[in-house]
Design an enzyme around this catalytic site. Structure first.
Site, short mmCIF file in Angstrom:
data_model
loop_
_atom_site.label_atom_id
_atom_site.label_comp_id
_atom_site.label_asym_id
_atom_site.label_seq_id
_atom_site.Cartn_x
_atom_site.Cartn_y
_atom_site.Cartn_z
N SER A 1 0.79 -1.24 0.00
CA SER A 1 0.00 0.00 0.00
C SER A 1 0.82 1.29 0.00
O SER A 1 0.24 2.37 -0.08
CB SER A 1 -0.96 0.01 1.19
OG SER A 1 -2.07 -0.84 0.93
N LYS B 1 0.09 3.70 -2.80
CA LYS B 1 -0.93 4.75 -2.75
C LYS B 1 -0.31 6.15 -2.73
O LYS B 1 -0.99 7.14 -3.06
CB LYS B 1 -1.85 4.55 -1.55
CG LYS B 1 -2.73 3.30 -1.64
CD LYS B 1 -3.66 3.19 -0.44
CE LYS B 1 -4.61 2.01 -0.58
NZ LYS B 1 -3.96 0.71 -0.32
N SER C 1 -6.06 3.51 4.21
CA SER C 1 -5.51 2.63 3.17
C SER C 1 -6.64 2.01 2.36
O SER C 1 -6.71 0.80 2.16
CB SER C 1 -4.62 1.54 3.78
OG SER C 1 -3.70 1.07 2.82
N LYS D 1 2.96 6.31 5.28
CA LYS D 1 2.04 5.35 4.65
C LYS D 1 2.53 3.94 4.90
O LYS D 1 3.69 3.61 4.63
CB LYS D 1 1.95 5.61 3.14
CG LYS D 1 0.96 4.69 2.43
CD LYS D 1 -0.46 5.04 2.83
CE LYS D 1 -1.42 3.87 2.59
NZ LYS D 1 -1.33 2.81 3.59
#
Length: 512
Positions: free
Chosen positions: A79, A82, A318, A428
């Site tokens: 993730s 992203k 997320s 993140k």
């Protein structure tokens, strides 16, 4: 004579101070090397034995790399992908972008009736809910329109690519991997519960209200005493939003289910058929439409939140559906064609390259990071983070990142909910089986921001049962301890400031 003496002393002090600072800067270069060596020694002690890691840390005030290890090696980003989606979306779509769901008709409106058919055009809004659709038709009732004399046609993309290559097949029935379609209602997800047997009934699945058209049969059982050597549940997708739950669950308490629909159009069709019964009269049926008539006029619509709010949710939670919906929207906007994972990947590659990010040898497949075909290195993620930090178009994204011990996916994560990491990390996360990544910033009081990327691939699933802080948490603790050591340059500047102040203050006192 006194004025001349003070002037001479002041000039001598400035000369001495400049020499001290120059000498301190020479010492500081050596100190940085010492810190890097110290960090390298610490990393060698805490590095995992059975997985691969890549590390990069950089001081954002000087753009000086503090530490780097395997920063050019490609890893599965999960993730952290992203971050690329967020920057690309802001650059291509802009902060004013919203998804819009529209209701049209080409028929005249007479005495509260649409004397013909209506057309509901879906836009792939990943946040569209049943309540939003209900509000669209409620707005017609407020206009005095209470009947559609024809059909309601649903319009969306044709022959959609709803999953990206590299998505794990056994994730597809779970809501975090819901199909990315132009038809999205309630995140294309339904919730239910698997209940244990009682004296009167066997174990069964119950679905919440709003699960229109979704059916789940079951012959699965509970194993309260965990007596079976191999016991696990398996959800079989039968098509047409029908499922079968089989196997066993090692326990005796009811468990929640989150099931991704397999047929988004049918789910939308079943939702609208049921919804209209409570809102207005429909003479015809809810059908698949082909195109919007040329003479149609807009009679109602619903808009999503603007892009910055969508990105805030995407990064904090997320959210895969938002990420991949935006990814396909990139392809649609950049190439002026129906959005897909294929043209979304091409669009993202070009957008980021135009922004100065070198994506040589990277492999971009989706916007969420769900695909195991995605490949990025630490330098490429660092380049995207540097854009976020330095470009005013993207800098608001920093506060959308999860904050350690405070928000999002870092709120409760072990090692991040207490000092020294709590509140200091904005980053993140990127996790899937065998992968644990983190990319973001350290923000210490009275210290310039530090960019970092920590990638770890090839982790054993057994680590989940050890309940220990992750390697990335341990690395960041070591990095913070190094950053908090005072710099010789800072000390020299402080000494110089006090020395100049000592000379100037008597001068000011003599003027009073």
């Amino acid at each position: 004579m006194e004025t001349l003496l003070k002037t001479t002393l002041y000039a001598s002090l400035l000369l001495a101070t400049s020499h001290n600072i120059a000498r301190a800067e020479q010492i500081d270069a050596g100190a940085i090397e010492t810190r890097t060596t110290s960090l390298s020694q610490a990393v060698s002690k805490i590095s995992p034995r059975h997985s691969q890691i890549a590390l990069l840390a950089m001081d954002m005030s000087s753009n000086q790399v503090i530490f780097s290890q395997q920063a050019e090696t490609l890893f599965i980003p999960a993730s952290t992908q992203k971050l690329l989606t967020a920057v690309s979306a802001m650059a291509q779509l802009g902060p004013d972008f919203r998804y819009v769901t529209e209701l049209w008709t080409d028929a005249p409106i007479r005495k509260g009736h649409i004397a013909g058919s209506a057309y509901l055009r879906f836009s792939g809004d990943p946040t569209l809910t049943q309540a939003d659709l209900k509000a669209i038709f409620a707005s017609l009732v407020k206009q005095g329109i209470n009947r559609i004399d024809g059909h309601l046609y649903l319009l969306g993309d044709k022959q959609e690519q709803m999953q990206a290559p590299g998505w794990v097949w056994d994730d597809l029935g779970i809501c975090f991997a819901a199909p990315v379609s132009s038809y999205i209602i309630n995140q294309n997800c339904v919730y239910g519960q698997f209940n244990p047997s009682t004296a009167n009934k066997p174990s069964q699945v119950s679905l919440r209200t709003g699960s229109y058209g979704v059916k789940v049969s079951s012959d699965a059982v509970f194993d309260p005493k965990a007596s079976r050597e191999f016991c696990q549940l398996d959800l079989v997708r039968l098509g047409q939003n029908n499922y079968h739950l089989r196997g066993c669950y090692p326990g005796g308490e009811a468990i929640g289910l989150a099931i991704a629909v397999s047929d988004p159009f049918k789910f939308a069709q079943d939702n609208l058929t049921s919804l209209l019964k409570g809102e207005m009269s429909l003479a015809g049926k809810v059908k698949l439409g082909t195109s919007l008539p040329k003479k149609a006029k807009l009679i109602a619509s619903h808009s999503s939140a603007p892009l910055p709010e969508l990105l805030d949710t995407m990064l904090l939670k997320s959210d895969n559906l938002i990420a991949d919906s935006l990814f396909k929207q990139l392809g649609k906007s950049y190439f002026n064609a129906q959005g897909s994972f294929t043209n979304g990947a091409a669009a993202m590659q070009r957008i980021l390259t135009e922004l100065g990010v070198d994506l040589s040898n990277a492999n971009i497949v989706d916007g969420s990071g769900l695909s195991r075909y995605n490949l990025l290195n630490a330098q490429q993620l660092a380049a995207v983070l540097a854009l976020i930090h330095k470009d005013s178009r993207f800098s608001p994204l920093i506060t959308s990142l999860p904050q350690a011990g405070i928000s999002g996916t870092l709120r409760y994560r072990m090692g991040y909910n207490k000092p020294p990491l709590k509140q200091q990390i904005f980053a993140k996360t990127g996790s899937m089986q065998g992968v644990s990544n983190l990319a973001g910033f350290i923000r210490l009081p009275e210290h310039s921001d530090t960019l970092f990327v920590v990638l770890e691939n090839g982790m054993s699933p057994e680590l989940k049962h050890q309940h220990k802080p992750s390697f990335n948490a341990e690395f960041l603790k070591q990095l913070i301890s190094v950053l908090q050591v005072p710099s010789p340059t800072t000390a020299a500047l402080s000494t110089a400031a006090h020395s100049v102040q000592d000379l100037i203050l008597p001068n000011r006192n003599s003027m009073i």
